[in-house]
Design a protein around this motif. Structure first.
Motif, PDB file in Angstrom:
ATOM      1  N   THR A 296      -8.490  17.754 -13.607  1.00 49.48           N
ATOM      2  CA  THR A 296      -8.780  17.678 -12.176  1.00 49.48           C
ATOM      3  C   THR A 296      -8.415  18.946 -11.424  1.00 49.48           C
ATOM      4  O   THR A 296      -8.800  19.122 -10.268  1.00 49.48           O
ATOM      5  N   GLY A 297      -7.634  19.844 -12.074  1.00 51.61           N
ATOM      6  CA  GLY A 297      -7.193  21.050 -11.391  1.00 51.61           C
ATOM      7  C   GLY A 297      -6.047  20.819 -10.428  1.00 51.61           C
ATOM      8  O   GLY A 297      -5.709  21.713  -9.635  1.00 51.61           O
ATOM      9  N   LEU A 298      -5.409  19.629 -10.499  1.00 49.69           N
ATOM     10  CA  LEU A 298      -4.273  19.330  -9.639  1.00 49.69           C
ATOM     11  C   LEU A 298      -2.985  19.854 -10.266  1.00 49.69           C
ATOM     12  O   LEU A 298      -2.906  20.042 -11.488  1.00 49.69           O
ATOM     13  N   PRO A 299      -1.954  20.075  -9.482  1.00 47.56           N
ATOM     14  CA  PRO A 299      -0.673  20.509 -10.051  1.00 47.56           C
ATOM     15  C   PRO A 299      -0.031  19.394 -10.857  1.00 47.56           C
ATOM     16  O   PRO A 299      -0.366  18.213 -10.708  1.00 47.56           O
ATOM     17  N   ASP A 300       0.928  19.761 -11.705  1.00 50.37           N
ATOM     18  CA  ASP A 300       1.623  18.776 -12.526  1.00 50.37           C
ATOM     19  C   ASP A 300       2.484  17.836 -11.693  1.00 50.37           C
ATOM     20  O   ASP A 300       2.742  16.699 -12.101  1.00 50.37           O
ATOM     21  N   ARG A 301       2.941  18.312 -10.536  1.00 47.51           N
ATOM     22  CA  ARG A 301       3.789  17.503  -9.663  1.00 47.51           C
ATOM     23  C   ARG A 301       3.241  17.560  -8.238  1.00 47.51           C
ATOM     24  O   ARG A 301       2.908  18.637  -7.740  1.00 47.51           O
ATOM     25  N   ILE A 302       3.130  16.396  -7.614  1.00 50.16           N
ATOM     26  CA  ILE A 302       2.631  16.310  -6.247  1.00 50.16           C
ATOM     27  C   ILE A 302       3.664  15.564  -5.406  1.00 50.16           C
ATOM     28  O   ILE A 302       4.176  14.515  -5.819  1.00 50.16           O
ATOM     29  N   THR A 303       3.965  16.105  -4.243  1.00 49.12           N
ATOM     30  CA  THR A 303       4.949  15.481  -3.362  1.00 49.12           C
ATOM     31  C   THR A 303       4.257  14.901  -2.133  1.00 49.12           C
ATOM     32  O   THR A 303       3.470  15.581  -1.466  1.00 49.12           O
ATOM     33  N   TYR A 304       4.567  13.636  -1.858  1.00 45.98           N
ATOM     34  CA  TYR A 304       4.017  12.909  -0.719  1.00 45.98           C
ATOM     35  C   TYR A 304       5.157  12.539   0.223  1.00 45.98           C
ATOM     36  O   TYR A 304       6.265  12.222  -0.216  1.00 45.98           O
ATOM     37  N   GLU A 305       4.874  12.513   1.513  1.00 45.56           N
ATOM     38  CA  GLU A 305       5.861  11.979   2.434  1.00 45.56           C
ATOM     39  C   GLU A 305       5.706  10.466   2.515  1.00 45.56           C
ATOM     40  O   GLU A 305       4.596   9.936   2.457  1.00 45.56           O
ATOM     41  N   LEU A 306       6.840   9.779   2.652  1.00 48.48           N
ATOM     42  CA  LEU A 306       6.860   8.331   2.823  1.00 48.48           C
ATOM     43  C   LEU A 306       7.196   8.022   4.280  1.00 48.48           C
ATOM     44  O   LEU A 306       8.310   8.304   4.731  1.00 48.48           O
ATOM     45  N   LEU A 307       6.241   7.452   4.998  1.00 49.17           N
ATOM     46  CA  LEU A 307       6.417   7.165   6.418  1.00 49.17           C
ATOM     47  C   LEU A 307       6.738   5.675   6.567  1.00 49.17           C
ATOM     48  O   LEU A 307       5.939   4.815   6.176  1.00 49.17           O
ATOM     49  N   PRO A 308       7.903   5.338   7.115  1.00 52.50           N
ATOM     50  CA  PRO A 308       8.332   3.937   7.104  1.00 52.50           C
ATOM     51  C   PRO A 308       7.510   3.039   8.010  1.00 52.50           C
ATOM     52  O   PRO A 308       7.213   3.375   9.158  1.00 52.50           O
ATOM     53  N   ILE A 309       7.144   1.884   7.467  1.00 53.77           N
ATOM     54  CA  ILE A 309       6.561   0.786   8.220  1.00 53.77           C
ATOM     55  C   ILE A 309       7.678  -0.181   8.620  1.00 53.77           C
ATOM     56  O   ILE A 309       7.694  -0.742   9.707  1.00 53.77           O
ATOM     57  N   SER A 310       8.604  -0.375   7.671  1.00 57.30           N
ATOM     58  CA  SER A 310       9.750  -1.258   7.844  1.00 57.30           C
ATOM     59  C   SER A 310      10.861  -0.729   6.951  1.00 57.30           C
ATOM     60  O   SER A 310      10.741   0.365   6.369  1.00 57.30           O
ATOM     61  N   GLU A 311      11.911  -1.505   6.764  1.00 52.20           N
ATOM     62  CA  GLU A 311      13.002  -1.052   5.909  1.00 52.20           C
ATOM     63  C   GLU A 311      12.631  -1.071   4.431  1.00 52.20           C
ATOM     64  O   GLU A 311      13.332  -0.468   3.619  1.00 52.20           O
ATOM     65  N   THR A 312      11.547  -1.721   4.076  1.00 49.62           N
ATOM     66  CA  THR A 312      11.159  -1.811   2.668  1.00 49.62           C
ATOM     67  C   THR A 312       9.757  -1.298   2.370  1.00 49.62           C
ATOM     68  O   THR A 312       9.388  -1.193   1.200  1.00 49.62           O
ATOM     69  N   HIS A 313       8.976  -0.972   3.396  1.00 52.06           N
ATOM     70  CA  HIS A 313       7.585  -0.586   3.173  1.00 52.06           C
ATOM     71  C   HIS A 313       7.248   0.727   3.865  1.00 52.06           C
ATOM     72  O   HIS A 313       7.752   1.016   4.954  1.00 52.06           O
ATOM     73  N   PHE A 314       6.358   1.495   3.196  1.00 51.33           N
ATOM     74  CA  PHE A 314       6.052   2.847   3.637  1.00 51.33           C
ATOM     75  C   PHE A 314       4.563   3.126   3.474  1.00 51.33           C
ATOM     76  O   PHE A 314       3.911   2.612   2.565  1.00 51.33           O
ATOM     77  N   VAL A 315       4.029   3.956   4.352  1.00 52.09           N
ATOM     78  CA  VAL A 315       2.709   4.544   4.170  1.00 52.09           C
ATOM     79  C   VAL A 315       2.890   5.875   3.445  1.00 52.09           C
ATOM     80  O   VAL A 315       3.784   6.660   3.787  1.00 52.09           O
ATOM     81  N   MET A 316       2.045   6.132   2.454  1.00 52.88           N
ATOM     82  CA  MET A 316       2.063   7.392   1.721  1.00 52.88           C
ATOM     83  C   MET A 316       0.736   8.105   1.984  1.00 52.88           C
ATOM     84  O   MET A 316      -0.267   7.840   1.319  1.00 52.88           O
ATOM     85  N   PRO A 317       0.691   8.992   2.997  1.00 54.98           N
ATOM     86  CA  PRO A 317      -0.578   9.655   3.333  1.00 54.98           C
ATOM     87  C   PRO A 317      -1.048  10.561   2.198  1.00 54.98           C
ATOM     88  O   PRO A 317      -0.242  11.064   1.402  1.00 54.98           O
ATOM     89  N   PRO A 318      -2.354  10.791   2.105  1.00 56.51           N
ATOM     90  CA  PRO A 318      -2.871  11.672   1.056  1.00 56.51           C
ATOM     91  C   PRO A 318      -2.498  13.120   1.318  1.00 56.51           C
ATOM     92  O   PRO A 318      -2.222  13.518   2.451  1.00 56.51           O
ATOM     93  N   VAL A 319      -2.503  13.901   0.253  1.00 52.42           N
ATOM     94  CA  VAL A 319      -2.246  15.338   0.396  1.00 52.42           C
ATOM     95  C   VAL A 319      -3.519  16.149   0.198  1.00 52.42           C
ATOM     96  O   VAL A 319      -3.497  17.370   0.305  1.00 52.42           O
ATOM     97  N   GLY A 320      -4.620  15.490  -0.097  1.00 50.18           N
ATOM     98  CA  GLY A 320      -5.891  16.185  -0.287  1.00 50.18           C
ATOM     99  C   GLY A 320      -7.043  15.328   0.170  1.00 50.18           C
ATOM    100  O   GLY A 320      -6.916  14.109   0.349  1.00 50.18           O
TER     101      GLY A 320
END
Length: 456
Positions: free
Chosen positions: A400-424
Motif C-alpha cells: 500500500t506504500g504506507l509506513p510500518d507504524r501509523i499514529t492516530y489521535e484518540l478523541l474522547p467520547i466518554s471515559e471508555t470510548h474514543f473517536v479515531m480520526p483518519p490520517v489519510g
C-alpha cells in the motif's frame, strides 16, 4: 420500489470513491430491485451484471449460522451444550474454556479463544485439523465474558461440529442445506466453483490519483471458509435476508429454519464493547444495530479487495445489500444506503458520535500496549492527549506504500470510548473502546470488533 433519484446519487458515490464495480440490492415488501455499476475486473473490462458473484467475506458467518440453526432445529446439536461433548477431542490451553465453551459463545464471539490455529492447509479435512491444532491456543479473555470478534477460528469450530453431526464436509452441508433448497445457482462456498464469466475480481486503492489496482491475494485461505469464503450475487444475498425477515422462509417458499431459530438468532444478544462502529449488540451470526430507534440486523464482510454490507430492517420489511470489488468500506456503504433511505423517507444511518469537548481524563489509565498476533496498539499520552500507534503488517505496508507504524489521535467520547480520526484520505473514522479498569489500568482495547488485551 424503484431506485428513482437514488440511482443517480449512488452512481455518483461509487464514481467518487473510485469503485471498479458494485451491485446494489433492495428487498422491500418481498420485491427485489437491483442496480449495477462498473466492471467486474479492470483488466478484462467485463461489466458487472445482476449475475456477478462477489466475495462476501465475513457475511459468510450469517450463512453458516443459519445452517447451524437447522441442526439445532433437528436436535442434532444444542446451543448451550459444551463443544467438548460434541467434539470429545476439543481442547485449548485454558482448562475452563476447554470444558465450558459452547456453540452459542462461538456464534456470538464470546468464546475468548485466540486465533492460534497454525497452518491447517487447504484439504478437505481443514476444519478437523484446525480443531486439532488449537490445543495450545490461549485465551484473549475469559470464556463467556466479553465480545471479541473471531475472524476464522470460532466458525471453523462450528463447521467441524456440523461435519460430525451431519456426516458431511462443511462445503457439502452448505450446498445441501441452504444453497440448493433455496434455489441459489450462483452462491457457493468454494472459490473454484464461481463461474469465471461472472466472477468479480478484488481491487485495492493506494491513492485516488492512481485508482484501483488488482489485489495481490485473490481469495482467503480455506481456513476462513465458514467465516469468510461464500461468494454470491446481490439478489441471492437478499434471499438470505428474506429468510431472516420472514421467519425462516426463503423466497422460493422453502422453509430453511424454524421461526424459533430466527427468533433465537436475533434475540440472543451480547453487548459489544465498542457499540458505535457496527452496533451495540451481537446476536447469533448477526449484528444488532439501532438506527434512531429502528432495530437493524446486519453483517459486514471484507476480503482483500472485496466488500459486502447487508442491513435488514424488520419493521419496514426491508433489506439493503452492497457488494463491491474495491473502495472504502464505512463511508461508502453509508453514502449508498443513505441515498436509498432518503428515497424511502426513512432518514439516514446515525453518524459516529462526536468527541466530547472539555472532557478531562486520567490518561495514565489507558497508556500501554494492547495486542494480539498480527496487530498491536501502543497507546501513549502527551500533554493530556491520547494517541494510538499501530504496527502494520510488513506485506500490507509494502503493497500500500504506507509506513510500518501509523499514529492516530484518540478523541474522547466518554471515559471508555474514543473517536479515531483518519490520517489519510483513503481511511474512514473509527471508534475505539478502552475499558475494564483494574488497579488504575485498562485491560482491553476493542476496535473494528476485535478485542486486544493489555500486554504491557
Amino acid at each position: 420500489m424503484e431506485f428513482g433519484r437514488a440511482a443517480e446519487r449512488i452512481a455518483e458515490v461509487l464514481t467518487e470513491h473510485r469503485v471498479p464495480g458494485a451491485a446494489v440490492g433492495l428487498l422491500h415488501g418481498g420485491v427485489v430491485t437491483g442496480l449495477v455499476h462498473g466492471v467486474q475486473d479492470i483488466d478484462s473490462g467485463v461489466a458487472v451484471t445482476a449475475d456477478t458473484a462477489f466475495q462476501c467475506g465475513s457475511l459468510t458467518k450469517t450463512w453458516t449460522a443459519l445452517a447451524f440453526m437447522q441442526l439445532v432445529d433437528e436436535g442434532a446439536v444444542h446451543l448451550d451444550e459444551p463443544v467438548r461433548s460434541l467434539l470429545p477431542g476439543f481442547r485449548v490451553a485454558d482448562p475452563e474454556a476447554t470444558e465450558r465453551v459452547t456453540p452459542r459463545q462461538l456464534l456470538d464471539h464470546t468464546n475468548g479463544i485466540e486465533e492460534a490455529f497454525g497452518d491447517p492447509g487447504e484439504e478437505e479435512d481443514v476444519y478437523e485439523r484446525m480443531v486439532e491444532q488449537v490445543a495450545d491456543a490461549p485465551q484473549v479473555s475469559p470464556v463467556g465474558t466479553v465480545h471479541g470478534y473471531s475472524a476464522a477460528l470460532g466458525y471453523a469450530i462450528l463447521a467441524r461440529i456440523m461435519e460430525v453431526a451431519d456426516g458431511k464436509r462443511w462445503d457439502a452441508i452448505m450446498r445441501d442445506r441452504l444453497f440448493d433448497p433455496m434455489g441459489l445457482a450462483a452462491t457457493t462456498s468454494r472459490p473454484a466453483e464461481v463461474d469465471p464469466a461472472h466472477a468479480a475480481a478484488g481491487h485495492l486503492i493506494r491513492s485516488m490519483e492512481e485508482g484501483p489496482i488488482p489485489t495481490p491475494i485473490d481469495r482467503l485461505p480455506r481456513a476462513y471458509g465458514p467465516g469468510g469464503n461464500v461468494s454470491s450475487t446481490a439478489g441471492e444475498v437478499l434471499a438470505l435476508a428474506h429468510v431472516i425477515l420472514h421467519g425462516g422462509i426463503a423466497p422460493n417458499g422453502a422453509r430453511v429454519v424454524s421461526e424459533a431459530a430466527i427468533r433465537e438468532m436475533t434475540t440472543s444478544r451480547v453487548p459489544v464493547p465498542d457499540p458505535y462502529m457496527f452496533g451495540p449488540e451481537w446476536g447469533l451470526g448477526l449484528v444488532v444495530c439501532d438506527w434512531g430507534g429502528r432495530t437493524v440486523y446486519a453483517h459486514d464482510g471484507s476480503t482483500i479487495g472485496q466488500n459486502a454490507r447487508l442491513r435488514m430492517l424488520p419493521a419496514e420489511d426491508l433489506a439493503l445489500v452492497l457488494l463491491t470489488n474495491g473502495g472504502q468500506r464505512d463511508s461508502l456503504y453509508r453514502d449508498v444506503f443513505d441515498a436509498i433511505l432518503d428515497e424511502l423517507g426513512l432518514g439516514r444511518i446515525p453518524p459516529l458520535p462526536a468527541p466530547a469537548p472539555g472532557l478531562v481524563l486520567d490518561t495514565s489509565r489507558y497508556v500501554g500496549v494492547y495486542e494480539r498476533p498480527g496487530t498491536a496498539f501502543e497507546v501513549t499520552a502527551e500533554a493530556g492527549r491520547l494517541f494510538a500507534t499501530v504496527d502494520l503488517n510488513p506485506m500490507q505496508a509494502a503493497f500500500t506504500g504506507l509506513p510500518d507504524r501509523i499514529t492516530y489521535e484518540l478523541l474522547p467520547i466518554s471515559e471508555t470510548h474514543f473517536v479515531m480520526p483518519p490520517v489519510g484520505p483513503l481511511e474512514d473514522s473509527q471508534t475505539v473502546a478502552i475499558f475494564d479498569v483494574e488497579r488504575g489500568a485498562a485491560r482491553y482495547l476493542h476496535t473494528n470488533c476485535r478485542l486486544h488485551p493489555r500486554t504491557g
